[in-house]
Write a protein that holds these residues in place. Structure first.
Motif, PDB file in Angstrom:
ATOM      1  N   VAL A  30     -15.704 -19.131 -20.788  1.00 19.78           N
ATOM      2  CA  VAL A  30     -14.850 -17.951 -20.702  1.00 19.78           C
ATOM      3  C   VAL A  30     -15.338 -16.962 -21.748  1.00 19.78           C
ATOM      4  N   SER A  31     -15.227 -15.669 -21.438  1.00 14.36           N
ATOM      5  CA  SER A  31     -15.724 -14.668 -22.368  1.00 14.36           C
ATOM      6  C   SER A  31     -14.833 -13.440 -22.377  1.00 14.36           C
ATOM      7  N   TYR A  32     -14.938 -12.698 -23.473  1.00 20.69           N
ATOM      8  CA  TYR A  32     -14.259 -11.411 -23.603  1.00 20.69           C
ATOM      9  C   TYR A  32     -15.323 -10.342 -23.759  1.00 20.69           C
ATOM     10  N   TRP A  33     -15.174  -9.272 -22.979  1.00 19.49           N
ATOM     11  CA  TRP A  33     -16.164  -8.196 -22.934  1.00 19.49           C
ATOM     12  C   TRP A  33     -15.509  -6.908 -23.405  1.00 19.49           C
ATOM     13  N   GLU A 207     -25.899 -24.028 -29.374  1.00 17.12           N
ATOM     14  CA  GLU A 207     -25.308 -25.163 -28.658  1.00 17.12           C
ATOM     15  C   GLU A 207     -25.347 -26.397 -29.538  1.00 17.12           C
ATOM     16  N   PHE A 208     -24.204 -27.075 -29.644  1.00 12.31           N
ATOM     17  CA  PHE A 208     -24.170 -28.362 -30.326  1.00 12.31           C
ATOM     18  C   PHE A 208     -23.193 -29.265 -29.598  1.00 12.31           C
ATOM     19  N   LEU A 213     -21.776 -21.620 -27.776  1.00 13.53           N
ATOM     20  CA  LEU A 213     -21.264 -20.365 -28.303  1.00 13.53           C
ATOM     21  C   LEU A 213     -22.301 -19.274 -28.025  1.00 13.53           C
ATOM     22  N   ARG A 214     -21.845 -18.193 -27.416  1.00 16.66           N
ATOM     23  CA  ARG A 214     -22.769 -17.157 -26.969  1.00 16.66           C
ATOM     24  C   ARG A 214     -22.239 -15.771 -27.331  1.00 16.66           C
ATOM     25  N   VAL A 242     -17.292 -18.722 -25.128  1.00 12.51           N
ATOM     26  CA  VAL A 242     -17.316 -20.126 -25.523  1.00 12.51           C
ATOM     27  C   VAL A 242     -17.299 -20.965 -24.253  1.00 12.51           C
ATOM     28  N   GLY A 243     -18.102 -22.013 -24.233  1.00  9.99           N
ATOM     29  CA  GLY A 243     -18.187 -22.829 -23.037  1.00  9.99           C
ATOM     30  C   GLY A 243     -18.554 -24.263 -23.336  1.00  9.99           C
ATOM     31  N   VAL A 244     -18.540 -25.068 -22.290  1.00  6.54           N
ATOM     32  CA  VAL A 244     -18.937 -26.471 -22.379  1.00  6.54           C
ATOM     33  C   VAL A 244     -19.924 -26.762 -21.275  1.00  6.54           C
ATOM     34  N   ALA A 245     -20.809 -27.684 -21.509  1.00  4.14           N
ATOM     35  CA  ALA A 245     -21.792 -28.122 -20.519  1.00  4.14           C
ATOM     36  C   ALA A 245     -21.977 -29.628 -20.638  1.00  4.14           C
TER      37      ALA A 245
END
Length: 246
Positions: A30-33, A207-208, A213-214, A242-245
């Protein structure tokens, strides 16, 4: 559009037998622009400048992305993306009447744009250099509502466009081995019959574990005519996600 689809479709056909993920993968973010608007909206040959006349300010620009990748040859991977843009403002009709709202009238305006992308893509490269190539079907609709604030006036103007358009999809990422740091860019694009859409972003990522985090910069432009209504707008600005993979 036909030439673009032939080129991209042909490239996908050539890449498909060789392009697939090594393992099963799913993820979401999900992101905020924080975007600024410029351009104009046309209603029945009358135009209004959304930046100079309407003074639009961002209320919320949210974005959600999910993807599914698999090791099955030939079958494409799937990516979903939803963007919701909401802008509002108070301004004054400038140089010409807009949809029967007279010059000089104070107006309250609300601009909403929603779009849903379904992308089928192949991983052409999948190591420290990553390259994805695909096709996107974008369903978008935009609506601008102006309310005349002149005392006793009940005039409300509504301008709307909606469409489903095919777009090319390209994504590239370069990983710095053993650090979790990467940089990349991705985008969708189409141009045909006087209409055009593009949506690009460039980013840095850390990524960790399973967390991503982007942060980066995104630009989107819509030049689309739907009967007597037309959107010719551009949005650009920084974003963070912020996301998950897995």
């Amino acid at each position: 559009m036909r030439k673009l689809m032939i080129v991209v479709g042909g490239s996908l056909a050539l890449a498909a037998p060789l392009a697939n993920a090594d393992v099963l993968g799913v993820g979401a973010n999900v992101s905020y622009w924080d975007s600024d608007f410029s351009g104009e909206v046309v209603n029945k040959d009358s135009a209004v400048d959304i930046e100079k006349d309407l003074n639009l300010d961002s209320d919320s620009n949210a974005n959600f992305t999910a993807f599914f990748e698999h090791p099955i040859p030939v079958l494409p991977n799937v990516r979903l993306n939803y963007t919701s843009i909401s802008q509002s403002g108070r301004g004054e009709i400038g140089l010409e009447e807009f949809d029967e709202i007279p010059v000089g009238a104070e107006v309250k305006s609300d601009l909403d744009i929603d779009q849903l992308d379904v992308t089928l893509y192949y991983e052409v490269l999948d190591n420290w250099v990553n390259l994805d190539l695909g096709l996107t079907a974008r369903r978008f609709d935009g609506e601008l509502v102006l309310r005349d604030q002149t005392p006793l006036s009940t005039k409300v103007s509504e301008t709307s466009v909606d469409a489903v358009v095919p777009m090319g999809y390209l994504a590239a990422r370069f990983d710095l081995p053993l650090t979790g740091v990467s940089v990349g860019a991705e985008g969708n694009f189409i141009s045909y019959s006087g209409d055009s859409l593009h949506d690009f972003n460039a980013y840095g990522q850390y990524e960790f574990a399973m967390l991503q985090l982007r942060a980066g910069y995104r630009q989107m432009a819509i030049d689309y005519e739907d009967d007597d209504d037309k959107l010719d707008v551009e949005m650009s600005g920084p974003f963070a996600s912020v996301g998950v993979a897995f």
